[in-house]
Design a protein around this motif. Structure first.
Motif, PDB file in Angstrom:
ATOM      1  N   PRO A  19      -0.810  -4.944  10.521  1.00 35.88           N
ATOM      2  CA  PRO A  19      -0.567  -3.617   9.932  1.00 35.88           C
ATOM      3  C   PRO A  19      -1.605  -3.243   8.882  1.00 35.88           C
ATOM      4  O   PRO A  19      -2.071  -4.081   8.114  1.00 35.88           O
ATOM      5  CB  PRO A  19       0.829  -3.754   9.303  1.00 35.88           C
ATOM      6  N   THR A  21      -2.355  -0.807   5.555  1.00 41.54           N
ATOM      7  CA  THR A  21      -1.754   0.006   4.501  1.00 41.54           C
ATOM      8  C   THR A  21      -2.872   0.748   3.780  1.00 41.54           C
ATOM      9  O   THR A  21      -3.998   0.252   3.689  1.00 41.54           O
ATOM     10  CB  THR A  21      -0.975  -0.851   3.499  1.00 41.54           C
ATOM     11  N   VAL A  23      -3.813   3.246   0.299  1.00 42.99           N
ATOM     12  CA  VAL A  23      -3.429   3.799  -1.004  1.00 42.99           C
ATOM     13  C   VAL A  23      -4.590   4.633  -1.548  1.00 42.99           C
ATOM     14  O   VAL A  23      -5.730   4.150  -1.609  1.00 42.99           O
ATOM     15  CB  VAL A  23      -3.078   2.680  -2.009  1.00 42.99           C
ATOM     16  N   GLN A  41      -5.984  -1.809   3.412  1.00 44.06           N
ATOM     17  CA  GLN A  41      -5.812  -3.266   3.468  1.00 44.06           C
ATOM     18  C   GLN A  41      -5.199  -3.668   4.800  1.00 44.06           C
ATOM     19  O   GLN A  41      -4.260  -3.048   5.280  1.00 44.06           O
ATOM     20  CB  GLN A  41      -4.916  -3.730   2.319  1.00 44.06           C
ATOM     21  N   ARG A  42      -5.757  -4.730   5.380  1.00 47.27           N
ATOM     22  CA  ARG A  42      -5.198  -5.282   6.626  1.00 47.27           C
ATOM     23  C   ARG A  42      -4.356  -6.504   6.289  1.00 47.27           C
ATOM     24  O   ARG A  42      -4.847  -7.453   5.677  1.00 47.27           O
ATOM     25  CB  ARG A  42      -6.303  -5.660   7.611  1.00 47.27           C
ATOM     26  N   SER A  49      -9.590  -6.073   2.323  1.00 46.25           N
ATOM     27  CA  SER A  49      -9.416  -4.643   2.050  1.00 46.25           C
ATOM     28  C   SER A  49     -10.788  -3.988   1.863  1.00 46.25           C
ATOM     29  O   SER A  49     -11.786  -4.675   1.625  1.00 46.25           O
ATOM     30  CB  SER A  49      -8.548  -4.435   0.807  1.00 46.25           C
ATOM     31  N   GLN A  97      -0.807  11.016   0.131  1.00 47.33           N
ATOM     32  CA  GLN A  97      -0.303   9.638   0.118  1.00 47.33           C
ATOM     33  C   GLN A  97       0.978   9.527   0.949  1.00 47.33           C
ATOM     34  O   GLN A  97       1.162   8.563   1.705  1.00 47.33           O
ATOM     35  CB  GLN A  97      -0.042   9.189  -1.320  1.00 47.33           C
ATOM     36  N   ASN A 101       1.561   7.179   4.239  1.00 48.78           N
ATOM     37  CA  ASN A 101       2.723   6.291   4.358  1.00 48.78           C
ATOM     38  C   ASN A 101       3.476   6.549   5.658  1.00 48.78           C
ATOM     39  O   ASN A 101       3.963   5.610   6.305  1.00 48.78           O
ATOM     40  CB  ASN A 101       3.664   6.491   3.165  1.00 48.78           C
ATOM     41  N   THR A 104       1.354   5.127   8.732  1.00 49.66           N
ATOM     42  CA  THR A 104       1.194   3.662   8.755  1.00 49.66           C
ATOM     43  C   THR A 104       2.530   2.943   8.927  1.00 49.66           C
ATOM     44  O   THR A 104       2.553   1.771   9.316  1.00 49.66           O
ATOM     45  CB  THR A 104       0.512   3.161   7.469  1.00 49.66           C
ATOM     46  N   SER A 105       3.637   3.626   8.636  1.00 50.33           N
ATOM     47  CA  SER A 105       4.953   3.005   8.807  1.00 50.33           C
ATOM     48  C   SER A 105       5.546   3.267  10.191  1.00 50.33           C
ATOM     49  O   SER A 105       6.553   2.653  10.553  1.00 50.33           O
ATOM     50  CB  SER A 105       5.921   3.504   7.731  1.00 50.33           C
ATOM     51  N   SER A 110       0.814   3.755  14.041  1.00 53.27           N
ATOM     52  CA  SER A 110      -0.019   2.812  13.294  1.00 53.27           C
ATOM     53  C   SER A 110      -0.881   1.950  14.209  1.00 53.27           C
ATOM     54  O   SER A 110      -1.899   1.405  13.778  1.00 53.27           O
ATOM     55  CB  SER A 110       0.855   1.913  12.415  1.00 53.27           C
TER      56      SER A 110
END
Length: 555
Positions: A19, A21, A23, A41-42, A49, A97, A101, A104-105, A110
């Motif tokens: 996954p 993420t 920010v 970041q993986r 990252s 942001q 989210n 990616t969720s 994703s």
């Protein structure tokens, strides 16, 4: 150059299911636009990252591409006037942001190529469709009887796996599906064993395994041809989708959510469990069960993509089962994936999250019993049931299977040993990743607990108590020191009792010569003393009269 003669390129070490993420760390205004600095970041390691810079127009372009999913994504609206105000930029950053989210969720979004390229352009800059076409063209040089009808664009979820609709030149009406895939991070077979195992797939015969027409592999990829089914997969049946449509369009946001009938759930579930049991007994690793890997042939389910584990490709549900340390073998992975599949057959959609605390009403309580044994919190703690145990449960035990097709899947002894070793390596990587995630989760939980408001209040109260205790102990110590100093000072000021009076000296004895003073004297006095001693004359002494009163007196 023939397909098998292609130079080795090596397996792909990157796990596409890890996954990502994202920010937004900061924003910067340049002339007439604003750039957003994003930290991606993986996995769980901060070391893995990187930073990317994106404008609002980049977000807008991505969102337009994702409209095929029919999902309502929370992208902030455009604003032409006042879009450089500081307050507006701060507010938009929050909105972007939330958008990151959301994508990616979402499990499907994703993993799609559009999102991967947006967040990790360095790793996903290659055009995989062109690479696949190059490999397929080389294959046709050695096998001229095949011909491409059209690309089946994005019908699957994998970035590095592409599909083409095929036909045989002398049988123009028959349609076949060709799939091409890179080698993945779990490829542990030697090139020789891999080629042998992939070729073996076309000889496999089982009533619940979809027939492979042709299969071959080289040092960097593999190519498999199967009959094309107009009915599509089990997922197409559940979502009432067209097989040729893109994956995002078919499954992200179905118009109608409806599970299958109870008899279908029982029959399809029993058939899938039977083929899993067959593969486990053969020592053939699978680990790739999901509704899109089950082809429908009338009322019969047939398993697809047996080659995935041989090529080392990561599982569709890997990001789920890496969270649970009890799911540490490929057999338990298959059972866990079966739980996802059974939930999807029952409710017409995948679970929102795993584990599932409570299950909605189902066509039968026996369905919920099976689901609870696989994807409930208790199941995650205690471990997965075996396939044999599931087959004995009431939901499947009374299903009668009418298919009498003969099974055949002969694996040479040497290859079986190689498959066993590869399976152990796949499981070892899984266990290591689960261990790292578990340690990271514990650390994060401890940090979160330590930083919570309740914990901060407890620490303040404790610090106050400690400060009071320390002050009290310090005061006591000062008091003791003061008391001791007073005692010692008092002892020095109180007058000591006078010494007893000295005894009166004895009367002087006049008959005895006076003893010289023996105290130390200086050299002059000493010389005078010696001189007087030497010049002493007895005759020079005066005579004395003694009155003796010692005799008794009689009156």
């Amino acid at each position: 150059m023939a397909f098998m003669e292609k130079p080795a390129a090596g397996k792909v070490l990157l796990d596409d299911t890890a996954p990502l993420t994202a920010v937004i760390e900061a924003s910067q205004s340049l002339h007439s636009h604003t750039e957003y600095i994003i930290r991606v970041q993986r996995g769980i390691s901060m070391e893995n990252s990187w930073q990317i810079i994106r404008r609002y127009s980049d977000f807008d372009l991505l969102n337009n591409s994702l409209q095929i999913s029919a999902l309502s994504l929370p992208l902030p609206p455009k604003k032409l006037i006042g879009n450089m105000d500081r307050e507006f930029i701060a507010e938009r950053q929050k909105g972007l942001q939330n958008y990151l989210n959301a994508i990616t969720s979402n499990h499907i979004l994703s993993n799609c190529e559009l999102v991967k390229k947006f967040l990790d352009p360095n790793s996903y800059s290659v055009n995989y469709t062109e690479i696949a076409l190059q490999h397929v063209s080389m294959f046709f040089r050695s096998e001229p009887k095949w011909e491409v009808v059209e690309p089946l664009k994005d019908i699957g979820w994998r970035i590095r796996k592409k599909y083409f609709l095929m036909k045989i030149k002398n049988q123009p009406k028959e349609r076949l599906a060709l799939s091409w895939a890179d080698l993945g991070p779990d490829k542990y077979l030697s090139d020789k064993d891999l080629q042998c195992a992939v070729k073996l797939l076309s000889s496999c015969s089982h009533p619940y395994i979809y027939k492979v027409t042709f299969a071959m592999a080289n040092e960097s990829s593999a190519l498999v041809i199967r009959p094309f089914s107009e009915k599509g997969t089990l997922k197409d049946l559940i979502y009432k989708a067209k097989p040729k449509d893109p994956f995002l369009k078919k499954y992200c946001n179905p118009k109608k959510i409806q599970g299958l009938e109870l008899q279908q759930i029982k029959t399809f579930g029993r058939q899938i469990l039977e083929v899993l049991k067959f593969l486990h007994e053969k020592g053939f690793p699978y680990g790739h069960l999901h509704a899109s890997n089950v082809m429908m042939d009338g009322d019969t389910c047939r398993l697809l993509d047996l080659e995935n584990s041989l090529l080392g490709l990561p599982s569709f549900y890997r990001s789920y089962f890496t969270q649970f340390r009890k799911i540490n073998t490929l057999e338990s992975v298959d059972v866990h994936c079966f739980g996802h599949l059974l939930y999807e057959m029952t409710y017409g959609r995948p679970p929102d999250s795993v584990p599932v605390d409570s299950f909605p009403p189902a066509p039968s309580t026996s369905v919920v019993t099976v689901l609870e044994s696989i994807i409930s919190p208790e199941a995650m703690k205690n471990g997965m049931p075996t396939v044999s145990r599931l087959l004995q449960m009431p939901l499947f035990s009374d299903v009668l299977l009418t298919n009498s097709e003969k099974t055949q899947f002969k694996i040479p002894t040497k290859l079986k040993e190689a498959l066993k070793t590869a399976k152990e390596c796949i499981e070892k990587r899984l266990v290591e990743e689960q261990k790292q995630i578990h340690q990271h989760r514990r650390l994060t939980r401890a940090q979160s607990h330590y930083g919570s408001e309740e914990e901060k209040k407890k620490r303040k109260i404790l610090a106050r108590k400690k400060s009071k205790r320390s002050s009290f102990e310090s005061g006591e110590e000062q008091t003791m020191k003061y008391s001791n100093s007073n005692n010692s000072a008092g002892a020095s000021t109180i007058p000591s009792p006078p010494p007893p009076p000295a005894a009166p000296p004895p009367p002087p004895n006049l008959d005895v010569a006076t003893q010289p003073d023996l105290r130390p004297v200086n050299s002059t006095s000493r010389g005078a003393l010696l001189s007087s001693i030497q010049n002493f004359q007895k005759g020079g002494l005066k005579k004395t009269e003694t009155c003796d009163y010692s005799a008794p007196r009689i009156s």
